[in-house]
Design a protein around this motif. Structure first.
Motif, PDB file in Angstrom:
ATOM      1  N   ASN A 227     -47.676 -21.953 -29.452  1.00 61.32           N
ATOM      2  CA  ASN A 227     -47.114 -21.068 -28.431  1.00 61.32           C
ATOM      3  C   ASN A 227     -48.254 -20.358 -27.719  1.00 61.32           C
ATOM      4  O   ASN A 227     -49.204 -19.892 -28.371  1.00 61.32           O
ATOM      5  N   LEU A 228     -48.159 -20.269 -26.396  1.00 61.93           N
ATOM      6  CA  LEU A 228     -49.085 -19.452 -25.620  1.00 61.93           C
ATOM      7  C   LEU A 228     -48.331 -18.182 -25.257  1.00 61.93           C
ATOM      8  O   LEU A 228     -47.547 -18.157 -24.305  1.00 61.93           O
ATOM      9  N   GLY A 229     -48.544 -17.125 -26.063  1.00 62.71           N
ATOM     10  CA  GLY A 229     -47.740 -15.928 -25.915  1.00 62.71           C
ATOM     11  C   GLY A 229     -46.295 -16.302 -26.196  1.00 62.71           C
ATOM     12  O   GLY A 229     -45.976 -16.921 -27.217  1.00 62.71           O
TER      13      GLY A 229
ATOM     14  N   ILE B  12     -55.625 -17.716 -31.506  1.00 64.26           N
ATOM     15  CA  ILE B  12     -56.811 -17.592 -30.668  1.00 64.26           C
ATOM     16  C   ILE B  12     -56.429 -16.694 -29.486  1.00 64.26           C
ATOM     17  O   ILE B  12     -55.495 -17.006 -28.745  1.00 64.26           O
ATOM     18  N   VAL B  13     -57.102 -15.567 -29.343  1.00 68.28           N
ATOM     19  CA  VAL B  13     -56.829 -14.666 -28.232  1.00 68.28           C
ATOM     20  C   VAL B  13     -57.533 -15.198 -26.989  1.00 68.28           C
ATOM     21  O   VAL B  13     -58.742 -15.452 -27.010  1.00 68.28           O
ATOM     22  N   ILE B  14     -56.764 -15.356 -25.912  1.00 67.61           N
ATOM     23  CA  ILE B  14     -57.289 -15.927 -24.672  1.00 67.61           C
ATOM     24  C   ILE B  14     -57.178 -14.893 -23.548  1.00 67.61           C
ATOM     25  O   ILE B  14     -56.112 -14.298 -23.339  1.00 67.61           O
TER      26      ILE B  14
ATOM     27  N   GLU C 122     -54.078 -11.583 -20.680  1.00 71.62           N
ATOM     28  CA  GLU C 122     -54.572 -11.708 -22.049  1.00 71.62           C
ATOM     29  C   GLU C 122     -53.384 -11.956 -22.967  1.00 71.62           C
ATOM     30  O   GLU C 122     -52.450 -11.149 -23.017  1.00 71.62           O
ATOM     31  N   LEU C 123     -53.424 -13.061 -23.693  1.00 66.90           N
ATOM     32  CA  LEU C 123     -52.332 -13.396 -24.588  1.00 66.90           C
ATOM     33  C   LEU C 123     -52.834 -14.338 -25.676  1.00 66.90           C
ATOM     34  O   LEU C 123     -53.874 -14.991 -25.525  1.00 66.90           O
ATOM     35  N   PRO C 124     -52.117 -14.427 -26.797  1.00 67.40           N
ATOM     36  CA  PRO C 124     -52.587 -15.251 -27.911  1.00 67.40           C
ATOM     37  C   PRO C 124     -52.073 -16.685 -27.844  1.00 67.40           C
ATOM     38  O   PRO C 124     -50.939 -16.925 -27.416  1.00 67.40           O
ATOM     39  N   LEU C 125     -52.919 -17.608 -28.248  1.00 68.66           N
ATOM     40  CA  LEU C 125     -52.501 -18.981 -28.488  1.00 68.66           C
ATOM     41  C   LEU C 125     -52.187 -19.059 -29.978  1.00 68.66           C
ATOM     42  O   LEU C 125     -53.087 -18.984 -30.818  1.00 68.66           O
TER      43      LEU C 125
END
Length: 326
Positions: free
Chosen positions: A313-315, A256-258, A302-305
């Motif tokens: 992992n969050l980024g 999921i891109v956050i 902006e980073l991926p979950l």
């Protein structure tokens, strides 16, 4: 005139017969629900069932209901619940919840109070009674825990609708307005207002089987989730999410891109909720600051979950085990 009178009397008698037959079937269905739940090892109790609403409605009132799963330690109870339907569209059911109810978990009891709390379910008028759509609306809600926290919300709306273009898929919508976290959390977030303005989710869930009268045997499970739009607005902190997940062996896989605006508040929130230890927070903030700077806007992150192999992992930051969804 005499013929019209006799026709009217016949139709009234026929409709009355239909209502009383339907009323009996509705009550038997409610009684069967409680009996079957008990036979499956669940808690399913009440102190009385009654049906009113003649001639156009079936209004079922269940007094002192208690529903629970002792294996998981979950239970719901309230002074009453009403299940309402029009006698000529029994496949559309509305549930009216009491102003006060209690949800019990293994760690706490949560008392829920509300000005209005209603749900509706529409199934297909077929023998399988396949779920078509649902809606849940609550206003002026308050949640109070025996763990000494409280949360309030002006309005909560949740809805689902079957997607006819896909097999066993449902669109999901959630909107929460003016959510006020526990004061202890707000006190730790001095740069943010006391109230979260908006939480919104627009998603598509795919299931392993239809939700219908056979769900007790087929046990529909989540196979995929597409997050079309996720929004979280809390003052200067804004979070936007979008992405796709698949369920593999009971765990989500995918990303999921956050996108986070005002991300420094996110670090403060993570410390306030215990997700990040206070002594680690400066290191986390410096790392995120470096990542945000590389995007061209130091206030936007902006980073991926990422969900993979049962982990999250969050980024580059490990978050621990992923939740099991099936």
């Amino acid at each position: 005139m005499r013929l019209l009178l006799w026709i009217s009397i016949f139709l009234a008698a026929a409709w009355s017969g239909y209502w009383y037959v339907g009323q009996s079937a509705f009550q038997r269905g409610a009684e069967t629900f409680f009996q079957q739940a008990q036979s499956q090892g669940l808690v399913a109790q009440n102190s009385g069932l009654s049906i009113q609403g003649y001639p156009n409605r079936f209004d079922l009132t269940v007094t002192a209901p208690k529903i629970g799963d002792p294996r998981r330690g979950l239970e719901w109870s309230g002074p009453f619940i009403q299940v309402l339907t029009l006698s000529y569209t029994p496949w559309h059911v509305i549930a009216a919840f009491p102003p006060t109810q209690v949800v019990s978990t293994p760690v706490e009891d949560i008392t829920i109070t509300s000005e209005k709390l209603q749900a509706s379910v529409v199934v297909s008028p077929t023998p399988a009674l396949t779920l078509d759509r649902t809606a849940f609306v609550g206003s002026n809600l308050a949640f109070a825990s025996t763990q000494d926290w409280t949360v309030t919300a002006d309005e909560i709306r949740f809805a689902t609708r079957a997607d006819p273009s896909m097999t066993n898929a449902h669109d999901i919508g959630l909107e929460v307005k003016s959510l006020t976290p526990d004061p202890t959390i707000s006190a730790l977030m001095p740069d943010l207002p006391a109230t979260i303005a908006l939480i919104r989710l627009d998603a598509l869930a795919s299931l392993s089987a239809p939700i219908d009268r056979h769900s007790g045997e087929t046990r529909p499970g989540l196979t995929a989730l597409s997050v079309k739009e996720g929004i979280f607005n809390w003052g200067a902190l804004s979070v936007f999410a979008k992405g796709d997940l698949e369920v593999v062996s009971g765990f989500p896989e995918g990303r999921i891109v956050i996108r986070v605006e005002g991300w420094r508040n996110l670090v403060t929130l993570a410390v306030a909720t215990g997700a990040v230890k206070a002594d680690v927070a400066p290191t986390v903030e410096r790392m995120l600051e470096t990542m945000a700077g590389s995007s061209g806007n130091p206030e936007v992150l902006e980073l991926p979950l990422i969900f993979a192999n049962g982990r999250m992992n969050l980024g580059p930051l490990p978050l621990g085990p992923a939740p099991r969804v099936n």
